[in-house]
Design a protein around this motif. Structure first.
Motif, PDB file in Angstrom:
ATOM      1  N   VAL A  73      33.079  44.800  36.071  1.00 31.42           N
ATOM      2  CA  VAL A  73      32.766  43.737  37.029  1.00 31.42           C
ATOM      3  C   VAL A  73      31.285  43.740  37.429  1.00 31.42           C
ATOM      4  O   VAL A  73      30.594  42.742  37.308  1.00 31.42           O
ATOM      5  CB  VAL A  73      33.661  43.862  38.289  1.00 31.42           C
ATOM      6  CG1 VAL A  73      33.271  42.840  39.319  1.00 31.42           C
ATOM      7  CG2 VAL A  73      35.111  43.695  37.899  1.00 31.42           C
ATOM      8  N   PRO A 108      28.625  43.364  34.171  1.00 34.18           N
ATOM      9  CA  PRO A 108      28.549  42.001  33.634  1.00 34.18           C
ATOM     10  C   PRO A 108      27.900  41.031  34.608  1.00 34.18           C
ATOM     11  O   PRO A 108      27.114  40.175  34.210  1.00 34.18           O
ATOM     12  CB  PRO A 108      30.011  41.624  33.390  1.00 34.18           C
ATOM     13  CG  PRO A 108      30.705  42.907  33.222  1.00 34.18           C
ATOM     14  CD  PRO A 108      29.991  43.893  34.096  1.00 34.18           C
ATOM     15  N   ALA A 109      28.191  41.204  35.883  1.00 36.18           N
ATOM     16  CA  ALA A 109      27.611  40.279  36.852  1.00 36.18           C
ATOM     17  C   ALA A 109      26.114  40.502  36.988  1.00 36.18           C
ATOM     18  O   ALA A 109      25.362  39.576  37.249  1.00 36.18           O
ATOM     19  CB  ALA A 109      28.302  40.436  38.207  1.00 36.18           C
ATOM     20  N   TYR A 122      28.255  33.265  34.632  1.00 36.38           N
ATOM     21  CA  TYR A 122      28.667  34.119  35.739  1.00 36.38           C
ATOM     22  C   TYR A 122      28.445  33.501  37.101  1.00 36.38           C
ATOM     23  O   TYR A 122      28.475  34.184  38.095  1.00 36.38           O
ATOM     24  CB  TYR A 122      27.936  35.455  35.655  1.00 36.38           C
ATOM     25  CG  TYR A 122      28.432  36.285  34.524  1.00 36.38           C
ATOM     26  CD1 TYR A 122      29.754  36.707  34.505  1.00 36.38           C
ATOM     27  CD2 TYR A 122      27.623  36.614  33.463  1.00 36.38           C
ATOM     28  CE1 TYR A 122      30.231  37.442  33.470  1.00 36.38           C
ATOM     29  CE2 TYR A 122      28.092  37.357  32.422  1.00 36.38           C
ATOM     30  CZ  TYR A 122      29.398  37.772  32.427  1.00 36.38           C
ATOM     31  OH  TYR A 122      29.862  38.502  31.395  1.00 36.38           O
ATOM     32  N   PHE A 127      36.340  37.030  39.514  1.00 32.83           N
ATOM     33  CA  PHE A 127      35.348  37.752  38.721  1.00 32.83           C
ATOM     34  C   PHE A 127      34.604  36.764  37.846  1.00 32.83           C
ATOM     35  O   PHE A 127      35.134  35.716  37.500  1.00 32.83           O
ATOM     36  CB  PHE A 127      36.036  38.778  37.812  1.00 32.83           C
ATOM     37  CG  PHE A 127      36.805  39.809  38.566  1.00 32.83           C
ATOM     38  CD1 PHE A 127      36.241  40.438  39.648  1.00 32.83           C
ATOM     39  CD2 PHE A 127      38.086  40.146  38.187  1.00 32.83           C
ATOM     40  CE1 PHE A 127      36.951  41.398  40.350  1.00 32.83           C
ATOM     41  CE2 PHE A 127      38.800  41.105  38.877  1.00 32.83           C
ATOM     42  CZ  PHE A 127      38.239  41.729  39.961  1.00 32.83           C
ATOM     43  N   PRO A 128      33.398  37.109  37.470  1.00 36.26           N
ATOM     44  CA  PRO A 128      32.662  36.234  36.547  1.00 36.26           C
ATOM     45  C   PRO A 128      33.228  36.335  35.134  1.00 36.26           C
ATOM     46  O   PRO A 128      32.547  36.744  34.211  1.00 36.26           O
ATOM     47  CB  PRO A 128      31.228  36.769  36.625  1.00 36.26           C
ATOM     48  CG  PRO A 128      31.352  38.155  37.136  1.00 36.26           C
ATOM     49  CD  PRO A 128      32.582  38.223  37.942  1.00 36.26           C
ATOM     50  N   LYS A 129      34.473  35.970  35.001  1.00 39.90           N
ATOM     51  CA  LYS A 129      35.127  36.006  33.697  1.00 39.90           C
ATOM     52  C   LYS A 129      35.944  34.728  33.577  1.00 39.90           C
ATOM     53  O   LYS A 129      35.988  33.917  34.488  1.00 39.90           O
ATOM     54  CB  LYS A 129      36.090  37.194  33.611  1.00 39.90           C
ATOM     55  CG  LYS A 129      35.496  38.561  33.796  1.00 39.90           C
ATOM     56  CD  LYS A 129      36.637  39.565  33.842  1.00 39.90           C
ATOM     57  CE  LYS A 129      36.149  40.956  34.190  1.00 39.90           C
ATOM     58  NZ  LYS A 129      35.339  41.587  33.171  1.00 39.90           N
ATOM     59  N   TYR A 160      43.065  40.895  34.195  1.00 33.20           N
ATOM     60  CA  TYR A 160      42.285  42.103  34.466  1.00 33.20           C
ATOM     61  C   TYR A 160      43.134  43.242  35.034  1.00 33.20           C
ATOM     62  O   TYR A 160      43.142  44.358  34.506  1.00 33.20           O
ATOM     63  CB  TYR A 160      41.143  41.770  35.436  1.00 33.20           C
ATOM     64  CG  TYR A 160      40.269  42.952  35.719  1.00 33.20           C
ATOM     65  CD1 TYR A 160      39.389  43.409  34.756  1.00 33.20           C
ATOM     66  CD2 TYR A 160      40.349  43.636  36.926  1.00 33.20           C
ATOM     67  CE1 TYR A 160      38.598  44.513  34.994  1.00 33.20           C
ATOM     68  CE2 TYR A 160      39.560  44.743  37.172  1.00 33.20           C
ATOM     69  CZ  TYR A 160      38.686  45.174  36.206  1.00 33.20           C
ATOM     70  OH  TYR A 160      37.907  46.273  36.435  1.00 33.20           O
ATOM     71  N   ALA A 176      35.388  29.499  32.880  1.00 30.64           N
ATOM     72  CA  ALA A 176      35.037  30.516  33.881  1.00 30.64           C
ATOM     73  C   ALA A 176      35.880  30.319  35.136  1.00 30.64           C
ATOM     74  O   ALA A 176      36.110  29.185  35.569  1.00 30.64           O
ATOM     75  CB  ALA A 176      33.565  30.414  34.231  1.00 30.64           C
ATOM     76  N   THR A 218      35.001  30.936  37.963  1.00 36.43           N
ATOM     77  CA  THR A 218      34.134  30.427  39.016  1.00 36.43           C
ATOM     78  C   THR A 218      33.926  28.924  38.914  1.00 36.43           C
ATOM     79  O   THR A 218      33.339  28.319  39.800  1.00 36.43           O
ATOM     80  CB  THR A 218      32.771  31.122  38.939  1.00 36.43           C
ATOM     81  OG1 THR A 218      32.384  31.185  37.574  1.00 36.43           O
ATOM     82  CG2 THR A 218      32.857  32.510  39.486  1.00 36.43           C
TER      83      THR A 218
END
Ligand SMILES: Nc1ncnc2c1ncn2[C@@H]1O[C@H](COP(=O)(O)OP(=O)(O)OP(=O)(O)O)[C@@H](O)[C@H]1O
Ligand SMILES: [Mg+2]
Lengths: 459, 304
Positions: free
Chosen positions: A359, A362-363, A458, B149-151, B159, B197, B199
């Motif tokens: 987490v 990657p961010a 992201y 999460f940035p995923k 996750y 994403a 987000t």
């Protein structure tokens, strides 16, 4: 100097006069709200009108004065002197200048030149007085005009702010124009180089030995200007440096920001940043006197052939030098990852290391990539360590134990010493400089692209 | 009046239920001695019924300190099975602090110290041998601000199951992701763009994604800290429905600033004030006949 001080004082006075006038126009300090802008803006507005035109006159005068005076003086020279060739004439003008600045004793030149110099000095004195008069007149006129025009509906703030805006814009373009100027000058010299050495030879040649016969009858090499070995050396040394700096820097940053306690961090972080403050020459000593012999002796111990100056030594030390770049930027980026993301991962039962790996990193990646590329640029541009520890011989090799040389080192060696500025040997430095510039520019563009791509992903 | 509502509404047995000896203690404290504004030194006693039969989680004499600041003062409270408990109270009274104790999220805050006992199914989660990692898988948490999460959407939900090894293969993982998203009421909206994403979703969708992410791990208790504070009424409505739905399977504790929301989704309500647990009771009772002066002031909007 006197004049400028006087102008400054007048401008200050103009500020207060404008301010007072605005308050008066508004009808006293209690009713300044009727003014369009706050009183201070009227002060600034008046000050600008007083100071700015005068300053412009001053600057323009300074720029043109020398040329004007020379022109006048030359016109007064005897006709036989005026009809000389341009080159001779400029020599005479030089003489005149030298007399004026007291560089040559008076008796050594012809009376005509002597007279011209005296004329020059007289004219200059007149010019100075005229300048002072013009500047002061302009300042007074500006002040008077502005003072008279202060009115409650005068949009002083808007005008002052527009001027400030221009000023800011001008400052920001200075950087751009400087860059353009540098590129153009390098480009110009490089083009001259490419007239004598073809571009393809430079880019794809595998030989680098920038020795040129100065006279045609001289024995010696004819010179080879293939940039490939030099470039390969640069990449080799920077590559080794990055292999050292990226893992160590990144892991240090992770430790600092995620594991280390407050006390430890407050001690270790500044210590690491000291690394960045050590002069590169000192790193160079260290590389040449400590690391290189160490590598050589340990290489010999296991039966390897190591030259006393090696890419490995330079790369290792350079890597140590740029650790702080990587670690400090990565540390900032990791700290900038919002706690809420970490909480989210912890809330799902992720362990500390899972949270960091999956987490947080990657961010933080865009910033980390940015930091790494900055470090790469730094490594490619580094000169001192390589001069001292990697050697000067342009070997085309990927063996880190051999002597190599880099672009920056070659530029330095090409330009030190007495050189003609139009021999291919010297001009080659500019071609190398251009190459270096293109490479770092490319790196920066890639860095921006990468960062933007991750940003999109992201954010 | 009370009995009528009990029969009408969905209150579970435990709340109507028999009072345990423990349970009756706080009730019998004479109300006269309760300070209207709090005494600085002593924690205020709790009015009402902080305890239930067969609780999922039981907190006893919990104190939380941030450095010197005493943020939670001697709070004892049960989280019942298959019901929603709402925590209300003015800003800064320690609701978030308390709810974060329940899965030891406070461990991540420097200088935060928790004393007392918190039992999950009879086991003290603050005991030395307890590992927080499985604990947090059992007691999931949804935060005030959606924090995907940035995923991708898929990876967000996958996750938790991935790190806990809940799926043996891709097909199982797909299944977990789909059911979690369905239960969070988000599946229909995102099923065609699972690789986008997380987000990129709207705030309300993100919050439901975070809920899906939490239930994908299969927790027993879900903690929600103001899950709707950033959402519009429609998204709020959806999440409230979801909470009601989730209650069948999970035990839920929710912090909220909206009295209506507390009334709509919860069966029990706990009122906090400056670190003290002032009153606990059935939601109906708290909102209709609060026993403590402070509770009454708060729900009638006299402060907070
Ligand atoms: N990390 C921290 N460090 C120090 N004090 C804290 C910290 N977090 C919270 N506090 C203090 O603890 C008290 C309770 O805070 P908490 O966040 O639990 O309030 P809350 O009831 O959730 O408020 P809100 O409704 O505004 O979210 C507050 O007085 C706050 O100042
Ligand atoms: Mg809170």
């Amino acid at each position: 100097m006197m004049l400028l001080t006087l102008l400054l004082l007048m401008t200050l006075a103009a500020y207060y006069l404008g301010l007072r006038r605005a308050v008066t126009v508004a009808g006293g300090p209690t009713s300044v709200r009727v003014l369009h802008s706050r009183p201070a803006y009227y002060g600034m507005w008046t000050a600008i009108w007083c100071g700015l035109p005068a300053l412009i006159i001053f600057a323009a005068w300074q720029m043109l004065e020398g040329r004007m005076l020379t022109h006048l003086v030359v016109a007064q020279l005897p006709p036989e002197m005026q009809s000389l060739s341009a080159a001779r004439l400029s020599l005479i003008v030089n003489d005149i200048r030298n007399i004026i600045y007291g560089n040559i004793p008076v008796g050594q030149v012809s009376p005509a030149v002597q007279a011209a110099a005296e004329l020059y000095l007289r004219l200059q004195a007149i010019s100075r007085i005229a300048l002072a008069a013009a500047v002061l007149a302009s300042a007074l006129a500006g002040l008077g005009a502005a003072y008279g025009r202060i009115h409650i509906r005068l949009r002083a703030r808007n005008q002052v702010e527009r001027l400030v805006l221009w000023l800011l814009g001008a400052c920001s373009t200075i950087a751009i124009f400087t860059t353009i100027g540098i590129v153009l000058s390098v480009l110009y010299e490089a083009l001259r180089f490419f007239k004598s050495v073809p571009l393809t030879d430079f880019l794809f040649g595998l030989q680098w030995s920038p020795q040129m016969a100065i006279r045609s009858d001289q024995v010696g090499s004819s010179g080879a200007f293939g940039a490939v070995p030099v470039l390969a050396g640069t990449l080799l040394v920077s590559g080794i440096a990055m292999l050292v700096a990226v893992p160590i820097g990144l892991l240090a940053a992770i430790y600092m920001s995620e594991y280390a306690g407050k006390r430890l961090r407050s001690v270790v972080k500044p210590l690491m940043e000291i690394l960045a403050g050590i002069p590169t020459v000192v790193y160079g000593f260290f590389a040449a006197l400590t690391v290189a012999p160490l590598i050589r002796s340990s290489g010999h111990a296991i039966g390897l052939d190591v030259s006393s100056e090696s890419a490995l030594a330079a790369g290792l030390v350079m890597g140590i030098m740029i650790i702080p770049f990587v670690s400090s930027l990565s540390d900032d980026m990791i700290n900038a990852v919002p706690q809420s993301l970490r909480d989210g991962a912890y809330g799902l039962g992720a362990t500390h290391s899972e949270t960091i790996r999956q987490v947080v990193l990657p961010a933080a990646l865009p910033g980390i990539v940015g930091g790494v590329l900055l470090a790469v640029s730094r490594a490619i541009g580094e000169t001192m360590i390589v001069v001292m520890a990697a050697g000067l011989t342009a070997n085309l090799t990927l063996n880190p134990l051999k002597t190599v040389t880099t672009v920056t080192v070659q530029i330095v060696t090409l330009l030190v010493g007495d050189q003609e500025f139009d021999s291919p040997k010297t001009l080659a430095a500019f071609a190398l400089g251009l190459l270096l510039f293109v490479i770092t520019l490319g790196l920066n563009i890639i860095a921006l692209k990468v960062v933007r791509k991750y940003r999109e992903q992201y954010e | 009046m009370e009995t009528a509502t009990e029969q009408r509404t969905l209150f579970t047995k435990e709340e109507i239920g028999v009072t345990t000896p423990e349970d009756s203690k706080p009730q019998h404290r004479p109300e006269k001695t309760l300070p209207a504004d709090r005494a600085q030194d002593k924690p205020a006693p709790t009015v009402g019924k902080p305890f239930v039969d067969n609780p999922r989680m039981a907190c006893r004499h919990v104190n939380v300190f941030y450095g010197d600041k005493h943020a939670i003062r001697d709070v004892s409270l049960d989280i019942g099975r298959n019901q929603v408990i709402a925590m209300i109270g003015p800003s800064g009274c320690g609701k978030s602090t308390f709810i974060r104790c329940l899965n030891r999220m406070n461990d991540t805050i420097e200088g935060c110290r928790v004393t007392g006992e918190i039992l999950l199914d009879g086991q003290n989660i603050y005991a030395r041998q307890v590992d927080v990692v499985p604990l947090r898988a059992q007691v999931g948490m949804v935060f005030q601000k959606p924090n995907p999460f940035p995923k991708s959407i898929y990876d967000n939900v996958a996750y938790g199951p991935k790190i806990h090894g809940l799926a043996r293969n891709r097909a199982e993982l797909d299944e977990i992701v789909e059911t979690s998203l369905q239960r969070a009421g988000l599946w229909d909206e995102v099923k065609d763009r699972l690789s986008h994403a997380g987000t990129s979703l709207s705030g309300g969708q993100q919050q439901r994604l975070c809920i899906a992410r939490t239930i994908a791990v299969g927790p027993e208790v879900i903690l929600m800290d103001e899950p709707c504070s950033a959402l519009d009424p429609i998204a709020t409505g959806k999440i409230e429905e979801l909470i009601d739905e989730l209650r069948r399977q999970y035990s839920i504790a929710i912090v909220t600033h909206s009295m209506q929301q507390a009334a709509r989704v919860s069966q029990r309500t706990a009122y906090f004030h400056l670190g003290d647990l002032i009153e606990v009771g059935r939601t109906e009772q708290i909102f209709t006949t609060p026993r403590h002066k402070l509770t009454q002031d708060y729900i009638t909007g006299r402060f907070g």
